[in-house]
Design a protein around this motif. Structure first.
Motif, short mmCIF file in Angstrom:
data_model
loop_
_atom_site.label_atom_id
_atom_site.label_comp_id
_atom_site.label_asym_id
_atom_site.label_seq_id
_atom_site.Cartn_x
_atom_site.Cartn_y
_atom_site.Cartn_z
N GLU A 117 -5.97 80.05 72.73
CA GLU A 117 -6.88 79.82 71.72
C GLU A 117 -9.01 78.86 71.83
N LEU A 131 -2.47 78.69 77.62
CA LEU A 131 -2.40 78.36 75.54
C LEU A 131 -4.16 78.26 75.27
N ASP A 132 -4.54 77.26 76.54
CA ASP A 132 -5.35 76.84 75.82
C ASP A 132 -6.36 77.89 75.39
N ARG A 142 4.61 73.94 83.18
CA ARG A 142 4.32 73.67 81.58
C ARG A 142 2.37 73.31 81.55
N SER A 143 2.30 72.89 83.11
CA SER A 143 0.78 72.73 82.90
C SER A 143 0.32 74.13 82.92
N SER A 144 1.20 75.25 83.86
CA SER A 144 0.43 76.41 83.17
C SER A 144 0.35 77.26 82.24
N GLN A 145 1.54 77.12 81.69
CA GLN A 145 1.51 77.16 79.93
C GLN A 145 0.28 76.50 79.01
N ALA A 146 0.49 75.56 79.43
CA ALA A 146 -0.74 74.50 78.34
C ALA A 146 -1.62 75.38 78.79
N LEU A 147 -2.38 75.69 80.19
CA LEU A 147 -4.03 76.01 80.49
C LEU A 147 -4.03 77.35 79.51
N GLN A 151 7.23 70.97 85.72
CA GLN A 151 6.08 70.76 85.26
C GLN A 151 4.57 71.49 85.64
#
Length: 299
Positions: free
Chosen positions: A183, A179-180, A172-177, A169
């Motif tokens: 972007e 990617l954000d 995933r949070s680090s990857q989402a951060l 988790q």
């Protein structure tokens, strides 16, 4: 005799004469030494099995061929404390699963407890090799494996994977951060692996090359994308420009850093910066310098 301890089972009946005076006993005696030895061996074997089960570091449970609980160790009871009181020899598998659902020991997204019970029963009975992940009510995660025994019973092993799930988790949070952040970057961003195949790019990068946006997908090679960009008119230049561009990029790739200007098909001009990653990949950064170039031309 043979010097061994013998166990004798005797039965007898008191005998009295006509006057009621005791005369003795009449009965039979049977040597049950072998039976007693077998019983003691069975008790000893069961004690060893129980000790072995308790010494297992994972949670362990065993059901017989009629799906009745034979044994489980302390780790199993500790893992499912809300239903530990129901874990008694002879308890039916279906009943244990149902009380687990009714007491909320395991979280699920099924429409009803009945649906979840049926699902878990099928997972037990199918002798599946793939483990099942269970999310407990205290937010722990358990990996459950069940296999059939040769006698038709079911043996289950439970492993606490909470730390692994938390790490996943966090990743995933680090990857989402990340990617954000990519972007939200004001310029174009693209990442290639060590074999010059695209891993990802942001929306701004796609906006620079709208005519090839459909092939800007993970796995596409740098050469494939570059040639497509020239062919689609996303980049100004002829076939000769493609070859020159590829040579220039190869040199930049080998050096691990560099920058060049590129004229886009819509008239914009971008500054392309290239940097190598620690694992041999390449990061490309594109910045729109159209206004800067126009300002230079008016000076």
């Amino acid at each position: 005799m043979d010097g061994l301890r013998r166990v004798i089972s005797s039965t007898g009946k008191a005998i009295f004469d006509e006057d009621g005076i005791f005369q003795g006993y009449r009965g039979t005696s049977t040597d049950i030494t072998d039976q007693r030895v077998a019983e003691e061996a069975l008790v000893e074997s069961e004690a060893r099995l129980s000790d072995a089960i308790e010494s297992i570091s994972e949670a362990f449970v065993l059901f017989d061929s009629e799906e009745r609980l034979v044994a489980c160790n302390g780790h199993y009871r500790e893992m499912f404390p809300l239903v530990a009181d129901t874990m008694v020899p002879g308890a039916k598998l279906e009943d244990l699963i149902r009380v687990t659902g009714e007491r909320g020991q395991v979280m699920h997204d099924m429409a009803s407890v009945d649906d979840w019970v049926e699902k878990r029963l099928q997972e037990y009975r199918l002798d599946r090799k793939e483990p099942v992940e269970l999310h407990l009510c205290d937010d722990r995660w358990v990996l459950a494996r069940e296999r059939r025994t040769r006698e038709g019973g079911i043996v289950g092993i439970r492993v606490d994977i909470t730390e692994r799930k938390q790490a996943e988790q966090e990743l995933r949070s680090s990857q989402a951060l990340l990617l954000d952040a990519i972007e939200s970057f004001p310029g174009g961003f693209i990442l290639y692996d060590s074999e010059a195949r695209m891993i990802l790019c942001n929306s701004q990068y796609r906006d620079f090359y709208p005519s090839i946006a459909g092939i800007l997908e993970p796995g596409a090679s740098f050469e494939e994308l570059s040639r497509a960009a020239f062919a689609a008119g996303a980049v100004q230049g002829s076939a000769e420009n493609v070859e020159a561009f590829m040579e220039k990029h190869t040199a930049l790739y080998e050096s691990g850093q560099g920058a060049y200007e590129q004229q886009l098909g819509d008239g914009r001009c971008v500054l392309c910066s290239v940097r190598s990653t620690a694992d041999g990949g390449i990061v490309g950064i594109l910045m729109d310098i159209t206004d800067v170039k126009r300002a230079e031309e008016t000076v």
